[in-house]
Design an enzyme around this catalytic site. Structure first.
Site, PDB file in Angstrom:
ATOM      1  N   GLU A 438       0.830  -1.225   0.000  1.00  0.00           N
ATOM      2  CA  GLU A 438       0.000   0.000   0.000  1.00  0.00           C
ATOM      3  C   GLU A 438       0.855   1.263   0.000  1.00  0.00           C
ATOM      4  O   GLU A 438       0.505   2.263   0.629  1.00  0.00           O
ATOM      5  CB  GLU A 438      -0.938   0.022   1.218  1.00  0.00           C
TER       6      GLU A 438
HETATM    7  C1  FAD Z   1       2.801  -9.874   0.109  1.00  0.00           C
HETATM    8  C2  FAD Z   1       2.561  -8.747  -0.836  1.00  0.00           C
HETATM    9  C3  FAD Z   1       1.259  -8.409  -1.174  1.00  0.00           C
HETATM   10  C4  FAD Z   1       1.025  -7.386  -2.090  1.00  0.00           C
HETATM   11  N1  FAD Z   1      -0.260  -7.110  -2.485  1.00  0.00           N
HETATM   12  C5  FAD Z   1      -0.472  -6.256  -3.533  1.00  0.00           C
HETATM   13  C6  FAD Z   1      -1.760  -6.120  -4.122  1.00  0.00           C
HETATM   14  O1  FAD Z   1      -2.733  -6.732  -3.672  1.00  0.00           O
HETATM   15  N2  FAD Z   1      -1.897  -5.296  -5.194  1.00  0.00           N
HETATM   16  C7  FAD Z   1      -0.842  -4.609  -5.723  1.00  0.00           C
HETATM   17  O2  FAD Z   1      -1.035  -3.879  -6.688  1.00  0.00           O
HETATM   18  N3  FAD Z   1       0.401  -4.718  -5.186  1.00  0.00           N
HETATM   19  C8  FAD Z   1       0.605  -5.531  -4.114  1.00  0.00           C
HETATM   20  N4  FAD Z   1       1.868  -5.670  -3.586  1.00  0.00           N
HETATM   21  C9  FAD Z   1       2.947  -4.901  -4.139  1.00  0.00           C
HETATM   22  C10 FAD Z   1       3.405  -3.790  -3.208  1.00  0.00           C
HETATM   23  O3  FAD Z   1       2.436  -2.792  -3.131  1.00  0.00           O
HETATM   24  C11 FAD Z   1       4.776  -3.287  -3.733  1.00  0.00           C
HETATM   25  O4  FAD Z   1       5.715  -4.304  -3.430  1.00  0.00           O
HETATM   26  C12 FAD Z   1       5.179  -1.959  -3.117  1.00  0.00           C
HETATM   27  O5  FAD Z   1       4.354  -0.930  -3.579  1.00  0.00           O
HETATM   28  C13 FAD Z   1       6.640  -1.593  -3.436  1.00  0.00           C
HETATM   29  O6  FAD Z   1       6.933  -1.751  -4.791  1.00  0.00           O
HETATM   30  P1  FAD Z   1       8.219  -2.594  -5.216  1.00  0.00           P
HETATM   31  O7  FAD Z   1       8.127  -3.911  -4.541  1.00  0.00           O
HETATM   32  O8  FAD Z   1       8.329  -2.581  -6.682  1.00  0.00           O
HETATM   33  O9  FAD Z   1       9.442  -1.829  -4.578  1.00  0.00           O
HETATM   34  P2  FAD Z   1      10.230  -0.608  -5.243  1.00  0.00           P
HETATM   35  O10 FAD Z   1       9.273   0.396  -5.764  1.00  0.00           O
HETATM   36  O11 FAD Z   1      11.248  -1.148  -6.161  1.00  0.00           O
HETATM   37  O12 FAD Z   1      10.944   0.026  -3.985  1.00  0.00           O
HETATM   38  C14 FAD Z   1      12.161  -0.483  -3.412  1.00  0.00           C
HETATM   39  C15 FAD Z   1      12.664   0.517  -2.372  1.00  0.00           C
HETATM   40  O13 FAD Z   1      12.938   1.785  -2.995  1.00  0.00           O
HETATM   41  C16 FAD Z   1      12.182   2.825  -2.384  1.00  0.00           C
HETATM   42  N5  FAD Z   1      11.749   3.771  -3.412  1.00  0.00           N
HETATM   43  C17 FAD Z   1      11.186   3.480  -4.601  1.00  0.00           C
HETATM   44  N6  FAD Z   1      10.902   4.619  -5.272  1.00  0.00           N
HETATM   45  C18 FAD Z   1      11.276   5.638  -4.486  1.00  0.00           C
HETATM   46  C19 FAD Z   1      11.247   7.071  -4.603  1.00  0.00           C
HETATM   47  N7  FAD Z   1      10.714   7.662  -5.658  1.00  0.00           N
HETATM   48  N8  FAD Z   1      11.743   7.807  -3.591  1.00  0.00           N
HETATM   49  C20 FAD Z   1      12.235   7.220  -2.495  1.00  0.00           C
HETATM   50  N9  FAD Z   1      12.297   5.888  -2.320  1.00  0.00           N
HETATM   51  C21 FAD Z   1      11.822   5.110  -3.294  1.00  0.00           C
HETATM   52  C22 FAD Z   1      11.005   2.134  -1.707  1.00  0.00           C
HETATM   53  O14 FAD Z   1      10.512   2.885  -0.612  1.00  0.00           O
HETATM   54  C23 FAD Z   1      11.627   0.806  -1.283  1.00  0.00           C
HETATM   55  O15 FAD Z   1      12.273   0.951  -0.056  1.00  0.00           O
HETATM   56  C24 FAD Z   1       2.118  -6.663  -2.639  1.00  0.00           C
HETATM   57  C25 FAD Z   1       3.426  -7.001  -2.280  1.00  0.00           C
HETATM   58  C26 FAD Z   1       3.653  -8.034  -1.408  1.00  0.00           C
HETATM   59  C27 FAD Z   1       5.076  -8.415  -1.087  1.00  0.00           C
END
Ligand code: FAD
Length: 595
Positions: A438
């Site tokens: 989220e």
């Molecule tokens: C168990 C689980 C359930 C989930 N359920 C859903 C779901 O139902 N629907 C759905 O759509 N998604 C879902 N997700 C996805 C989840 O919302 C994402 O994993 C999350 O939004 C982070 O995206 P990412 O994993 O690509 O990390 P990234 O975006 O790659 O981020 C990696 C790190 O970089 C930081 N970062 C990234 N961009 C920036 C920025 N611009 N400035 C500063 N810091 C930054 C982040 O804070 C994080 O620490 C789920 C994930 C998991 C693991």
């Protein structure tokens, strides 16, 4: 060890720290009375304690199982879900027009906490359904509402929220799932989504996916995103289930925690494209997504409170039983570990953080109610701004402390905390995801400083600071020695918050990079001051009630507020220094990351 819903504490926090009491008294909820509120909380507490909590361990050990495109949930989960939805819990705060009960969001928030304390992997599914319902109510066409809302609200069908793709996580604007207009006014969806919670399961016979996608001629980035409703089974003209849509789960993930919640990779368009129906307007999907996410962010914050509450209960039980060493002053034999000052410190930190986070989340929910229900337009606008300001704090602080408290819970158990048998380790594993999904907590902190502080030209946050100052003055004015130095500590915390706020508001245009460097520290500082003041509000209310009829036990609430002020809020001045000066050392130090 299982969970006992802390219904009395929940009711007290709602009423006295979150502003629910005054809202009820002034008629914001029509003729809703305290007796109904109490009955709902009692019944939810009973359901969470008796029916859901016993499923938490089997959910963790067995988890959800994926085979041939289908997901089987853990033993007992299906029956529990059916009993839960049949009791009407899914539609508690949903509009009566579509079969909901139209009860306050604040009351629903308290229930969401209890479902998630009992079994977080269970509570997660419905909170996403509720978020989808919000988007459909706010932005959907009448035809879509008629077809889907009644069953989504009753819980007969569950919803999913689908944003994430391999290249599009925090950067939602990078998503590539495609939606092409079809001749009949619907759309054909092709693409892949990852990490989709409850994307496939056996709890309901239809699953309604809320999917973000872009049209072929859409502008790039977030300005070109649209929201689609994509049912697992299409509906026949009479509303019964028809053909299977061209959408399927390809696999589920092996995860650190919430094993019972299936996290799916979803594939759209094996056979030319899944049928999707537009919600709202083309390319205006971000507005719909924010409706969905605001609800879901608060609910995920409540998951943090929920897991912290359960971990605290478990650690307290253990600390009363486990004997080691002799505490100072004990006569002979070994003492229960709760008698040792360091264990007391851990347990009190757990309790104080949990209660502060609870108050912040409930206060956010009350503001959401005001924003929707107040008869006065200016009051609705002010409440909307306050809810917007508090939502990232509710989400990030509560889920940060969820993990911290669960970690302390492991520590209180010593070696037994590291052994799966006790269950303390499950809370720690389950808690961790809430800081990530989220919108990661880093993204929440950015949202707080970059979008929320500037609301009303900084007026929203300044009004809030004014309210915190009134609490500080009331603590000092109480002249009660039991508060100790709480008034001074809270005063210093609010001064620090004001210092950091003023600095950030000055930097956002001039030097945004410097402001962003301190975002996470600022969010913690905000919550330390706000949470401290809310616990003080609870203590002051308990003193008032005791003054009126001697019914409450104010000493404990005063003592806990004092503990928070003296042990948590005291970090505020240091956090403010990090916000204001931290950026100066960040870039020079960042060079070391190149090594
Ligand atoms: C168990 C689980 C359930 C989930 N359920 C859903 C779901 O139902 N629907 C759905 O759509 N998604 C879902 N997700 C996805 C989840 O919302 C994402 O994993 C999350 O939004 C982070 O995206 P990412 O994993 O690509 O990390 P990234 O975006 O790659 O981020 C990696 C790190 O970089 C930081 N970062 C990234 N961009 C920036 C920025 N611009 N400035 C500063 N810091 C930054 C982040 O804070 C994080 O620490 C789920 C994930 C998991 C693991």
């Amino acid at each position: 060890m299982t969970y006992r819903a802390p219904v009395a504490d929940i009711a007290f926090a709602l009423k006295n720290a979150a502003g629910f009491g005054p809202a009820l008294a002034e008629g914001l909820y029509g003729d809703l009375g305290e007796d109904v509120v109490e009955a709902v909380l009692e019944e939810a507490g009973r359901f969470a304690t008796d029916i859901l909590a016993p499923l938490n361990t089997v959910g963790d050990r067995q988890g959800a199982i994926f085979k041939d495109g289908a997901v089987t949930t853990a033993p007992g989960w299906k029956e529990a879900y059916h009993a839960w939805s049949a009791a009407g819990w899914n539609g508690l705060a949903a509009p009566a027009q579509w079969g909901g009960q139209d009860l306050p969001h604040a009351l629903n928030a308290a229930c969401i906490e209890m479902w998630n304390s009992a079994a977080m992997a269970f509570g997660l599914g419905p909170l996403l359904t509720m978020a989808g319902v919000d988007a459909l109510v706010e932005h959907g066409s009448d035809e879509l509402k008629r077809a889907y809302l009644p069953k989504l609200i009753s819980g007969e069908w569950m919803g999913t929220m689908q944003l994430t793709e391999p290249q599009a996580g925090s950067d939602v604007g990078a998503l590539r799932t495609m939606a092409v207009r079809a001749a009949d006014g619907s759309y054909r969806i092709t693409g892949q989504k990852i990490f989709i919670t409850y994307g496939e399961h056996d709890l309901t016979d239809n699953i309604i996916h809320f999917v973000l996608a872009r049209l072929p001629d859409a502008p790039p980035g977030t300005r070109g995103i649209s929201l689609f409703l994509v049912p697992k089974f299409l509906l026949k003209a009479d509303g019964s289930l028809g053909a299977r849509n061209d959408a399927r789960a390809q696999s589920i993930e092996h995860k650190l925690g919430i094993h019972a919640s299936p996290t799916c990779t979803m594939v759209y368009g094996d056979a030319g494209g899944a049928t999707g129906f537009l919600i709202g307007e083309e390319n205006r999907g971000m507005a719909c997504m924010f409706t969905m996410m605001n609800q879901a962010r608060l609910s995920v914050g409540l998951q943090g409170v929920a897991i912290a509450e359960r971990a605290t209960q478990q650690a307290l039980d253990y600390a009363r039983e486990r004997k080691q060493g002799r505490a100072a002053g004990a006569q002979d034999g070994s003492s229960p570990i709760i008698a040792h000052p360091d264990v007391k410190r851990m347990l009190l930190t757990m309790r104080a953080l949990t209660r502060a986070a609870r108050a912040i989340c409930y206060a956010t929910a009350v503001e959401l109610d005001r924003a929707q229900r107040s008869p006065d337009e200016a009051a609705r606008k002010a409440a909307h701004e306050r809810a917007s300001l508090l939502t990232p704090v509710a989400k990030a602080f509560s889920t940060d402390i969820g993990t911290e408290v669960a970690s302390l819970g492991v520590q209180v158990h010593g070696g037994m905390g590291y052994i799966e048998e006790t269950g303390a380790a499950q809370h720690y594993r389950d808690a961790r995801i809430a800081q990530i999904y989220e919108g990661t907590n880093g993204i929440q902190a950015i949202d707080l400083i970059a979008r929320k502080l500037p609301l009303a030209g900084g007026g929203a946050v300044r009004d809030y600071l004014g309210e915190l100052r009134r609490t500080v003055a009331a603590v000092k004015g109480a002249n009660d020695p039991a508060f100790g130095a709480a008034g001074e500590h809270l005063g210093a915390a609010v001064d620090s918050l004001e210092r950091a706020t003023t600095w950030l508001l000055g930097q956002l245009d001039k030097a945004p990079e410097a402001a962003l460097a301190g975002a996470t520290s600022y969010l913690r500082l905000f919550a330390s001051a706000a949470g401290g003041c809310m616990l003080a509000d609870e203590a002051l209310a308990a003193l008032r009630v005791a003054g009126d009829n001697g019914a409450a036990a104010p000493a404990r609430r005063v003592a806990l507020a004092r503990f928070f002020a003296g042990n948590v809020a005291t970090a505020a001045p240091g956090l403010a220094t990090t916000v204001v000066e931290g950026a100066e050392s960040l870039e020079p130090a960042a060079a070391t990351l190149a090594d």
